[in-house]
Design a protein around this motif. Structure first.
Motif, PDB file in Angstrom:
ATOM      1  N   GLY A  88      31.411  22.387  36.114  1.00 33.75           N
ATOM      2  CA  GLY A  88      31.552  21.010  36.580  1.00 33.75           C
ATOM      3  C   GLY A  88      31.130  19.978  35.559  1.00 33.75           C
ATOM      4  O   GLY A  88      31.406  18.790  35.723  1.00 33.75           O
ATOM      5  N   ILE A  89      30.464  20.404  34.463  1.00 36.34           N
ATOM      6  CA  ILE A  89      30.082  19.438  33.423  1.00 36.34           C
ATOM      7  C   ILE A  89      31.225  19.173  32.447  1.00 36.34           C
ATOM      8  O   ILE A  89      31.130  18.251  31.627  1.00 36.34           O
ATOM      9  CB  ILE A  89      28.833  19.896  32.636  1.00 36.34           C
ATOM     10  N   ILE A  90      32.300  19.964  32.501  1.00 32.94           N
ATOM     11  CA  ILE A  90      33.422  19.771  31.578  1.00 32.94           C
ATOM     12  C   ILE A  90      34.084  18.427  31.877  1.00 32.94           C
ATOM     13  O   ILE A  90      34.409  18.119  33.024  1.00 32.94           O
ATOM     14  CB  ILE A  90      34.445  20.918  31.708  1.00 32.94           C
ATOM     15  N   LYS A  91      34.293  17.636  30.850  1.00 29.18           N
ATOM     16  CA  LYS A  91      34.880  16.302  31.012  1.00 29.18           C
ATOM     17  C   LYS A  91      36.305  16.263  30.458  1.00 29.18           C
ATOM     18  O   LYS A  91      36.670  17.059  29.592  1.00 29.18           O
ATOM     19  CB  LYS A  91      34.030  15.252  30.279  1.00 29.18           C
ATOM     20  N   GLU A  92      37.082  15.332  30.977  1.00 28.02           N
ATOM     21  CA  GLU A  92      38.479  15.189  30.569  1.00 28.02           C
ATOM     22  C   GLU A  92      38.606  15.045  29.051  1.00 28.02           C
ATOM     23  O   GLU A  92      37.969  14.194  28.439  1.00 28.02           O
ATOM     24  CB  GLU A  92      39.096  13.954  31.236  1.00 28.02           C
ATOM     25  N   ARG A  93      39.405  15.929  28.469  1.00 25.99           N
ATOM     26  CA  ARG A  93      39.777  15.884  27.047  1.00 25.99           C
ATOM     27  C   ARG A  93      38.584  15.967  26.099  1.00 25.99           C
ATOM     28  O   ARG A  93      38.686  15.613  24.932  1.00 25.99           O
ATOM     29  CB  ARG A  93      40.602  14.622  26.748  1.00 25.99           C
ATOM     30  N   LYS A  94      37.450  16.471  26.590  1.00 25.63           N
ATOM     31  CA  LYS A  94      36.288  16.678  25.728  1.00 25.63           C
ATOM     32  C   LYS A  94      36.083  18.177  25.545  1.00 25.63           C
ATOM     33  O   LYS A  94      36.124  18.935  26.520  1.00 25.63           O
ATOM     34  CB  LYS A  94      35.029  16.048  26.339  1.00 25.63           C
ATOM     35  N   PRO A  95      35.857  18.630  24.313  1.00 27.99           N
ATOM     36  CA  PRO A  95      35.736  20.074  24.062  1.00 27.99           C
ATOM     37  C   PRO A  95      34.576  20.700  24.829  1.00 27.99           C
ATOM     38  O   PRO A  95      33.555  20.050  25.082  1.00 27.99           O
ATOM     39  CB  PRO A  95      35.497  20.155  22.546  1.00 27.99           C
ATOM     40  N   VAL A  96      34.746  21.974  25.180  1.00 29.09           N
ATOM     41  CA  VAL A  96      33.667  22.745  25.793  1.00 29.09           C
ATOM     42  C   VAL A  96      33.495  24.039  24.997  1.00 29.09           C
ATOM     43  O   VAL A  96      34.463  24.739  24.707  1.00 29.09           O
ATOM     44  CB  VAL A  96      33.945  23.039  27.282  1.00 29.09           C
ATOM     45  N   VAL A 143      31.818  27.750  24.797  1.00 29.32           N
ATOM     46  CA  VAL A 143      31.441  28.725  25.815  1.00 29.32           C
ATOM     47  C   VAL A 143      30.898  30.003  25.178  1.00 29.32           C
ATOM     48  O   VAL A 143      31.494  30.540  24.241  1.00 29.32           O
ATOM     49  CB  VAL A 143      32.650  29.067  26.708  1.00 29.32           C
ATOM     50  N   SER A 144      29.760  30.481  25.702  1.00 28.64           N
ATOM     51  CA  SER A 144      29.205  31.758  25.273  1.00 28.64           C
ATOM     52  C   SER A 144      30.068  32.916  25.756  1.00 28.64           C
ATOM     53  O   SER A 144      30.934  32.741  26.622  1.00 28.64           O
ATOM     54  CB  SER A 144      27.793  31.942  25.841  1.00 28.64           C
ATOM     55  N   SER A 145      29.797  34.088  25.222  1.00 28.82           N
ATOM     56  CA  SER A 145      30.452  35.301  25.712  1.00 28.82           C
ATOM     57  C   SER A 145      30.183  35.450  27.209  1.00 28.82           C
ATOM     58  O   SER A 145      29.036  35.363  27.647  1.00 28.82           O
ATOM     59  CB  SER A 145      29.914  36.514  24.956  1.00 28.82           C
ATOM     60  N   GLN A 146      31.251  35.641  27.991  1.00 25.77           N
ATOM     61  CA  GLN A 146      31.146  35.728  29.448  1.00 25.77           C
ATOM     62  C   GLN A 146      31.934  36.932  29.950  1.00 25.77           C
ATOM     63  O   GLN A 146      32.791  37.473  29.242  1.00 25.77           O
ATOM     64  CB  GLN A 146      31.728  34.460  30.103  1.00 25.77           C
ATOM     65  N   SER A 147      31.665  37.326  31.182  1.00 25.97           N
ATOM     66  CA  SER A 147      32.518  38.328  31.823  1.00 25.97           C
ATOM     67  C   SER A 147      33.908  37.725  31.996  1.00 25.97           C
ATOM     68  O   SER A 147      34.077  36.497  32.014  1.00 25.97           O
ATOM     69  CB  SER A 147      31.947  38.727  33.184  1.00 25.97           C
ATOM     70  N   GLN A 196      37.986  28.673  32.001  1.00 25.74           N
ATOM     71  CA  GLN A 196      39.233  28.333  31.320  1.00 25.74           C
ATOM     72  C   GLN A 196      40.152  27.529  32.231  1.00 25.74           C
ATOM     73  O   GLN A 196      40.791  26.564  31.794  1.00 25.74           O
ATOM     74  CB  GLN A 196      39.941  29.609  30.863  1.00 25.74           C
ATOM     75  N   LYS A 197      40.207  27.899  33.507  1.00 24.19           N
ATOM     76  CA  LYS A 197      41.055  27.201  34.467  1.00 24.19           C
ATOM     77  C   LYS A 197      40.629  25.741  34.606  1.00 24.19           C
ATOM     78  O   LYS A 197      41.465  24.827  34.587  1.00 24.19           O
ATOM     79  CB  LYS A 197      41.003  27.897  35.824  1.00 24.19           C
ATOM     80  N   ILE A 198      39.321  25.511  34.716  1.00 24.72           N
ATOM     81  CA  ILE A 198      38.824  24.140  34.855  1.00 24.72           C
ATOM     82  C   ILE A 198      39.047  23.355  33.566  1.00 24.72           C
ATOM     83  O   ILE A 198      39.433  22.176  33.597  1.00 24.72           O
ATOM     84  CB  ILE A 198      37.342  24.155  35.262  1.00 24.72           C
ATOM     85  N   ALA A 199      38.824  24.000  32.416  1.00 26.82           N
ATOM     86  CA  ALA A 199      39.073  23.336  31.133  1.00 26.82           C
ATOM     87  C   ALA A 199      40.545  22.953  31.005  1.00 26.82           C
ATOM     88  O   ALA A 199      40.870  21.841  30.552  1.00 26.82           O
ATOM     89  CB  ALA A 199      38.655  24.254  29.985  1.00 26.82           C
ATOM     90  N   ASP A 200      41.440  23.827  31.415  1.00 24.34           N
ATOM     91  CA  ASP A 200      42.876  23.531  31.345  1.00 24.34           C
ATOM     92  C   ASP A 200      43.236  22.361  32.253  1.00 24.34           C
ATOM     93  O   ASP A 200      44.029  21.485  31.877  1.00 24.34           O
ATOM     94  CB  ASP A 200      43.690  24.763  31.735  1.00 24.34           C
ATOM     95  N   PRO A 242      39.757  21.194  25.316  1.00 22.03           N
ATOM     96  CA  PRO A 242      39.806  22.358  24.424  1.00 22.03           C
ATOM     97  C   PRO A 242      38.610  23.274  24.655  1.00 22.03           C
ATOM     98  O   PRO A 242      37.471  22.793  24.764  1.00 22.03           O
ATOM     99  CB  PRO A 242      39.760  21.733  23.024  1.00 22.03           C
ATOM    100  N   LEU A 243      38.856  24.582  24.754  1.00 22.32           N
ATOM    101  CA  LEU A 243      37.782  25.550  24.983  1.00 22.32           C
ATOM    102  C   LEU A 243      37.551  26.356  23.720  1.00 22.32           C
ATOM    103  O   LEU A 243      38.491  26.954  23.184  1.00 22.32           O
ATOM    104  CB  LEU A 243      38.104  26.453  26.163  1.00 22.32           C
TER     105      LEU A 243
END
Length: 374
Positions: free
Chosen positions: A202-210, A212-216, A224-228, A233-234
């Motif tokens: 929920g902290i991902i903002k419109e058109r701002k990069p995120v 991400v650490s290694s995740q399951s 990825q879905k929320i970033a898209d 950009p992820l």
């Protein structure tokens, strides 16, 4: 501090601030659906929205977000910037929650912050139907206000709980980051890792990069879905090439990382493979800032990571004779990681373990992880 003519002692300032509702110390927390950001936005508006005045890095996650924030701060300081850092919880003094260039604010500064912000704390409660400011909301806004007052170049902000409805999430950061996600605070965030991932993302903002650490795979899919959806950009740091050699006596890592822009070599003073993962996040964040035109260099990244200090995380208190190590792991996953870090980085014939936990944690599961050390 401007706007504060009176004086209050540090102890009285702490007592006054702690008169606010403090869910960190309470056995009972509200339902997650009861959290909201309207009160925090109002609080910011009354103070002129100081959170919007400083370029920001925003970091969420279950584990590693504080260490990552410390690494990013150390990199930016090595780059010549003045940097505000807001984290929680604190180890010894609540002034540790608000730092400039890694140094906690003074007790006098905290007293000034309480006097300066308190009229608006009271105004929110008396004039608006949003309920009283909580202690974490107050401390978060105090950090925003102080960093703006000090005219820092950057602020690095760690979320408290969750992300989407966390008090820090009134920021519009240059880059956000999500560290390792696992089950924690399940009574509030839910007992499904995908549900927790949605809250953190929920902290991902419109058109701002995120970054991400290694995740399951299931967690990464949610992020990825929320970033898209937000055209953000992820940067997946698990794709970075990394090699590390650990010194079995002191646990220190000599590390090489091939990032997206450069190759880096550094000796990370924080112990454990999980800290290598956190350093990849910090590198990813720094490279985003490089791409945005900020003067962050390969040398400052290497220097910042080599010099970072973050107490209470696999910290060696004594290395002369029997080694004494402390760590603040407080859920099953983090205890598992801490135990593995001990096995990977130290050689011993005898280990004495002192364990403590507060109400609300899964103590049997944590102790089960520690059995591997015998």
């Amino acid at each position: 501090m401007e706007g504060s003519k009176k004086f209050i002692s540090y102890d009285d300032a702490v007592s006054l601030s702690l008169s606010l509702v403090d869910f960190e110390r309470s056995v009972h927390s509200p339902r997650h659906s009861d959290f909201h950001l309207e009160r925090m936005r109002l609080f910011g508006n009354l103070l002129g929205n100081p959170q919007k005045e400083v370029p920001s890095v925003h970091i969420a996650g279950t584990k590693g977000k504080g260490s990552t924030a410390a690494m990013v701060t150390s990199i930016l300081v090595a780059s010549g910037f003045t940097v505000g850092l807001a984290t929680s919880p604190h180890l010894h003094s609540l002034t540790e929650r608000i730092r400039v260039d890694m140094q906690p604010i003074s007790k006098d500064d905290f007293g000034d912050l309480v006097l300066t912000l308190w009229p608006d704390v009271l105004k929110v409660e008396s004039d608006y139907d949003l309920g009283p400011i909580t202690w974490f909301e107050f401390m978060t806004m105090a950090a925003f206000y102080f960093f703006h007052f000090r005219q820092v170049d950057f602020q690095v902000i760690e979320t408290g709980l969750g992300g989407r409805l966390d008090a820090t999430n009134i920021l519009d950061p240059l880059v956000s980051s999500i560290t390792s996600i696992s089950l924690d605070h399940t009574s509030i965030l839910g007992n499904d890792v995908k549900m927790i991932a949605r809250e953190k993302a929920g902290i991902i903002k419109e058109r701002k990069p995120v970054v991400v650490s290694s995740q399951s795979s299931e967690v990464l899919h949610v992020i990825q879905k929320i970033a898209d959806e937000r055209s953000s950009p992820l940067i997946d740091t698990s794709k970075m090439n990394v090699s590390s050699i650990s010194n079995k006596r002191n646990g220190l890592h000599k590390t090489k990382v091939k990032g997206g822009l450069e190759e880096y070599q550094f000796s990370l003073p924080l112990i454990g493979d999980h800290q290598i993962c956190n350093s990849l996040n910090a590198i990813g964040i720094a490279e985003v800032l490089m791409e945005q035109g900020y003067p962050v260099s390969r040398t400052s990244i290497e220097m910042g990571l080599s010099n970072v200090s973050w107490p209470g995380r696999m910290e060696i208190l004594k290395s002369d004779g029997p080694i004494v190590v402390v760590d603040g792991a407080h859920n099953q996953n983090s205890v598992m990681v801490a135990a593995q870090a001990i096995l990977d980085n130290f050689e011993y014939s005898k280990l004495i373990l002192v364990f403590g936990a507060t109400t609300g944690h899964d103590i049997p599961s944590m102790l089960q992880e520690l059995l591997r050390l015998q």
